[in-house]
Design an enzyme around this catalytic site. Structure first.
Site, PDB file in Angstrom:
ATOM      1  N   CYS A   2       0.833  -1.192   0.000  1.00  0.00           N
ATOM      2  CA  CYS A   2       0.000   0.000   0.000  1.00  0.00           C
ATOM      3  C   CYS A   2       0.873   1.248   0.000  1.00  0.00           C
ATOM      4  CB  CYS A   2      -0.858   0.024   1.249  1.00  0.00           C
ATOM      5  SG  CYS A   2      -1.737  -1.488   1.565  1.00  0.00           S
ATOM      6  N   ARG A  27       3.103   1.104  -7.783  1.00  0.00           N
ATOM      7  CA  ARG A  27       3.235   0.050  -6.781  1.00  0.00           C
ATOM      8  C   ARG A  27       2.118  -0.989  -6.864  1.00  0.00           C
ATOM      9  NH1 ARG A  27       6.266   1.027  -2.378  1.00  0.00           N
ATOM     10  NH2 ARG A  27       4.777   0.043  -1.006  1.00  0.00           N
ATOM     11  N   TRP A  74      -3.519  -2.107  -1.159  1.00  0.00           N
ATOM     12  CA  TRP A  74      -3.339  -3.436  -1.761  1.00  0.00           C
ATOM     13  C   TRP A  74      -3.899  -4.378  -0.714  1.00  0.00           C
ATOM     14  CZ3 TRP A  74      -1.380  -6.131  -5.908  1.00  0.00           C
ATOM     15  CH2 TRP A  74      -0.913  -7.425  -5.678  1.00  0.00           C
ATOM     16  N   ASN A 100      -0.096   0.988   6.418  1.00  0.00           N
ATOM     17  CA  ASN A 100       0.542  -0.094   5.666  1.00  0.00           C
ATOM     18  C   ASN A 100       1.020  -1.121   6.677  1.00  0.00           C
ATOM     19  OD1 ASN A 100       0.226   1.448   3.442  1.00  0.00           O
ATOM     20  ND2 ASN A 100       2.402   1.847   3.108  1.00  0.00           N
ATOM     21  N   GLY A 101       0.994  -2.389   6.298  1.00  0.00           N
ATOM     22  CA  GLY A 101       1.469  -3.431   7.217  1.00  0.00           C
ATOM     23  C   GLY A 101       0.297  -4.237   7.748  1.00  0.00           C
ATOM     24  N   GLU A 482      12.906 -23.475 -13.007  1.00  0.00           N
ATOM     25  CA  GLU A 482      12.642 -22.048 -12.806  1.00  0.00           C
ATOM     26  C   GLU A 482      13.870 -21.210 -13.183  1.00  0.00           C
ATOM     27  OE1 GLU A 482      10.236 -20.265 -12.579  1.00  0.00           O
ATOM     28  OE2 GLU A 482      10.928 -18.387 -11.689  1.00  0.00           O
ATOM     29  N   LYS A 486      13.822 -18.216 -15.994  1.00  0.00           N
ATOM     30  CA  LYS A 486      14.231 -16.825 -15.732  1.00  0.00           C
ATOM     31  C   LYS A 486      15.198 -16.364 -16.805  1.00  0.00           C
ATOM     32  CE  LYS A 486      11.859 -15.632 -13.600  1.00  0.00           C
ATOM     33  NZ  LYS A 486      10.770 -16.315 -13.355  1.00  0.00           N
ATOM     34  N   GLU A 489      13.509 -15.992 -20.395  1.00  0.00           N
ATOM     35  CA  GLU A 489      12.453 -14.985 -20.596  1.00  0.00           C
ATOM     36  C   GLU A 489      12.990 -13.557 -20.609  1.00  0.00           C
ATOM     37  OE1 GLU A 489       9.189 -15.142 -17.755  1.00  0.00           O
ATOM     38  OE2 GLU A 489      10.541 -15.366 -16.072  1.00  0.00           O
ATOM     39  N   HIS A 505      19.988 -39.225 -22.709  1.00  0.00           N
ATOM     40  CA  HIS A 505      18.964 -39.722 -23.631  1.00  0.00           C
ATOM     41  C   HIS A 505      18.667 -38.724 -24.748  1.00  0.00           C
ATOM     42  CE1 HIS A 505      18.489 -43.118 -21.035  1.00  0.00           C
ATOM     43  NE2 HIS A 505      18.260 -42.334 -20.012  1.00  0.00           N
ATOM     44  N   LYS A 604       2.586  -9.758 -17.845  1.00  0.00           N
ATOM     45  CA  LYS A 604       2.613 -10.114 -16.421  1.00  0.00           C
ATOM     46  C   LYS A 604       1.452 -11.024 -16.071  1.00  0.00           C
ATOM     47  CE  LYS A 604       4.094  -9.914 -12.232  1.00  0.00           C
ATOM     48  NZ  LYS A 604       5.245 -10.829 -12.005  1.00  0.00           N
TER      49      LYS A 604
HETATM   50  C1  G6P Z   1       2.861 -15.100 -17.086  1.00  0.00           C
HETATM   51  C2  G6P Z   1       3.959 -14.394 -16.318  1.00  0.00           C
HETATM   52  C3  G6P Z   1       4.743 -15.393 -15.480  1.00  0.00           C
HETATM   53  C4  G6P Z   1       3.800 -16.174 -14.582  1.00  0.00           C
HETATM   54  C5  G6P Z   1       2.681 -16.826 -15.363  1.00  0.00           C
HETATM   55  C6  G6P Z   1       1.615 -17.368 -14.438  1.00  0.00           C
HETATM   56  O1  G6P Z   1       3.422 -15.917 -18.065  1.00  0.00           O
HETATM   57  O2  G6P Z   1       4.837 -13.734 -17.206  1.00  0.00           O
HETATM   58  O3  G6P Z   1       5.700 -14.705 -14.686  1.00  0.00           O
HETATM   59  O4  G6P Z   1       4.533 -17.157 -13.903  1.00  0.00           O
HETATM   60  O5  G6P Z   1       2.042 -15.871 -16.206  1.00  0.00           O
HETATM   61  O6  G6P Z   1       1.021 -16.286 -13.795  1.00  0.00           O
HETATM   62  P1  G6P Z   1       0.272 -16.359 -12.419  1.00  0.00           P
HETATM   63  O7  G6P Z   1      -0.156 -14.930 -12.164  1.00  0.00           O
HETATM   64  O8  G6P Z   1      -0.902 -17.280 -12.615  1.00  0.00           O
HETATM   65  O9  G6P Z   1       1.222 -16.866 -11.396  1.00  0.00           O
END
Ligand code: G6P
Length: 609
Positions: A2, A27, A74, A100-101, A482, A486, A489, A505, A604
């Site tokens: 927030c 934010r 938030w 906030n918090g 993961e 990273k 992407e 394989h 996102k």
């Molecule tokens: C998009 C984002 C990823 C995320 C995925 C799932 O591809 O770029 O960073 O992991 O969606 O999103 P979610 O909000 O369901 O975790």
């Protein structure tokens, strides 16, 4: 999370509060509001939605007055709604608070105040603060003692901005656990949770320290310790640009969010561990329910699906319950076999991903109970699930998910450990040891972040490679998935993650002189097997980077480069081993000249199929 703003001075407060709030929009928030002290008393305007919705409400006329506070919320306690939006008032409307918090003991305080006749409007933890302060003031206490007594009753974290009708010449700011600054200018003074909010007006700020309270007048500021003693503080001159300040001084949101991970882990963990026990009743995961679970199905997309891969291993290994894992886009079209007794867990940072939502709906149609693990209160997935366990990572702005992943892992570990314990699969000692170890993880994550030099140096060396492979076994394989995502992407380097036993394989055909292979090496049980796989790739010319414990017994010469993490129980290693990989990916993107916050072709939140 927030945002808090405030102003007191010679100018009309409302337009300034709106401008300050606009500076905090980056934010992420779901509702907004302001309170202005006018001649008629405190004038409150608040709404669910974006600042434009608040502007629309104010279009008929801004409240007139020279002091006020504002907030972008938030949601944490209580869904996003007009009534839960801040500021909150005491029942006589004479004290307004933005916060906030999390006030951890708000339920006890609320009951106590209700017993004294206080009526509450919202479901928030915040509303206890104005009610409590109003009680002390009405009992005849002066402002500062009343405030000290109020703060003394609060447990948890807060940054507070307070407006008191009886004290029209001052604004109150108080900080414990959540940041707060006081901006100083000739025409008035400001409060804000973040420096960008005040930068249009001043670069001179007081940075409040833990426990400090500021009485902010139009022409001067008094700062007190949590015991009420005056504190002499130096003014800090902000030298950052507005743009950099929004990122808290970091070059990118992604880097900021990587560095927020120790806090995100702490915030997600702390409310769930009480007196040595994991408590998940907030999500309906009572002992009785968890003891009866016979099968778990984990469904998600992208990074969240990688968190589920770790969750699968943790739940199966600890609770000895079969776990099915799938990505949501596949799951929904394969007519999955589901039983009403299954616990279906969907994991989603945004709570809006179309495929994950469709999987949730399908499971509910088939009569399953769905638990959502999500970061966004009031999101569609949170609303449609039967139960919700929130990750308290705070808004994640960079497209590449970092802190949300860590908190998703944490929630899955909590479910796994508690399920195992109530099913009698863990001894009291092991359970206690896991909890102790979990509690050390924020500090251990912080240790990994002490220096980013090693990752940056490796990125400089390898950022122009065509392919980079990630390998591991067991939980290292899940974390490697993961780590590899990273990298690809945000740096656009081709990358694959492999269960290292699978290399031979097929993928080993791609290993030739100079190809980098990142080996995650934290799982003691399979260390020798992994070392054999590393030797296989080295024999074909690979350059090997190992991510391993600082005190690990890697075979001599097996790694060309090492990235160390602090030792933890192997079970929790993915929480730490992914951090160097995030940093490596970040610096590869930077060295290649790409903006890691806005990777091409990616969004996102993917709300379409
Ligand atoms: C998009 C984002 C990823 C995320 C995925 C799932 O591809 O770029 O960073 O992991 O969606 O999103 P979610 O909000 O369901 O975790």
């Amino acid at each position: 999370m927030c945002g808090i703003v405030g102003y007191i001075g010679n100018e009309q407060a409302a337009p300034i509060l709106m401008e300050e709030l606009a500076r905090l929009e980056y934010r992420g928030y779901d509702s907004a509001g302001i309170a202005v002290l006018s001649e008629e008393g405190i004038c409150l305007t608040k709404t669910r939605g974006k600042l434009q919705a608040l502007r629309n409400k104010l279009a008929a006329g801004m409240p007139k007055g020279y002091s006020g506070i504002g907030h972008t919320r938030w949601a944490t306690h209580g869904a996003p709604s007009d009534v839960n939006a801040h500021p909150h008032l005491d029942q006589k409307g004479q004290v307004a608070v933005v916060h906030n918090g999390i006030i951890e003991n708000y339920q006890a305080l609320r009951k106590e105040l209700q017993a004294k006749g206080c009526v509450f409007q919202s479901q928030t933890d915040t509303e206890v603060v104005p009610q409590l302060l109003a009680q002390f003031l009405q009992a005849g206490e002066a402002l500062l003692p009343a405030l000290l007594k109020t703060l003394d009753r609060l447990r948890g974290a807060y940054a507070l901005g307070i407006l008191v009708q009886e004290a029209p010449d001052c604004l109150i700011a108080a900080r414990k656990g959540s940041p707060l600054v006081v901006g100083v200018a000739d025409t008035g003074n400001y409060i804000a949770s973040d420096i960008p909010a005040v930068l249009p007006y001043t670069r001179r700020v007081y940075l409040l320290d833990e426990g400090e309270i500021a009485l902010v007048y139009g022409d001067h500021v008094e700062i007190y310790s949590e015991w009420g003693e005056r504190v002499d503080k130096k003014i800090y001159e902000v030298t950052w640009s507005v743009d950099a300040a929004e990122r808290g001084g970091y070059d990118h949101f992604m880097l900021k969010e990587i560095f927020e991970q120790p806090k995100a882990i702490r915030d997600t963990l702390q409310p769930r561990i009480r007196q040595g026990r994991i408590r998940l009743e907030e999500a309906g995961l009572t002992e009785e329910y968890l003891a009866g679970v016979q099968r778990v199905v984990l469904i998600a997309c992208g990074t969240a699906s990688h968190a589920c891969m770790v969750g699968r291993v943790a739940i199966e290994q600890l609770a000895r319950v079969p776990v099915e894992w799938d990505v949501a886009s596949e799951f929904r079209y394969r007519n999955p076999i589901l039983y009403p007794e299954d616990l279906l867990i969907v994991v989603s940072q945004s709570g809006e991903t179309a495929d994950t939502l469709a999987a949730l709906r399908l499971a509910r149609e088939k009569g399953c109970k769905v638990l959502a693990i999500t970061n966004v209160v009031g999101s569609t997935i949170a609303r449609e699930a039967d139960r919700v366990l929130y990750t308290w990572a705070g808004p994640e702005i960079a497209v590449a998910s970092t802190k949300a992943y860590l908190t998703q892992l944490l929630c899955l570990y909590l479910v796994a450990i508690e399920m195992a314990y109530v099913k009698g699969k863990l001894s009291d000692e092991t359970y206690a040891r896991y909890i102790q170890e979990l509690e050390t993880l924020p500090d251990k994550a912080q240790t990994v972040l002490t220096s980013t030099e090693p990752e940056h140096a490796l990125a400089k060396r390898f950022c122009h490679c065509r392919d980079i492979f990630f390998i591991g076994r067991g939980l290292d394989y899940a974390a490697a998935m993961e780590a590899s995502l990273k990298l690809k992407e945000i740096s656009y380097i081709h990358s694959e993650a492999m269960a290292s036993g699978e290399l031979k394989h097929g993928t080993i055909a791609l290993i030739e002189e100079g190809v980098p292979v990142v080996a995650l090496s934290t799982q003691g049980q399979v260390a020798e097997k992994l070392h054999s796989n590393i030797r296989e790739v080295k024999a074909r010319g690979a350059v090997v980077i190992c991510i391993a414990y600082g005190d690990s017994s890697l075979e001599d010469g097996i790694a060309d480069h090492l990235l160390y993490i602090p030792r933890t129980d192997d079970l929790f290693a993915p929480l730490l081993s992914v951090i160097p990989a995030q940093l490596f990916a970040y610096y590869c993107a930077i060295e290649r000249g790409y903006d890691p916050d806005k990777p091409r072709n990616l969004a996102k939140s993917v709300t379409v199929e």
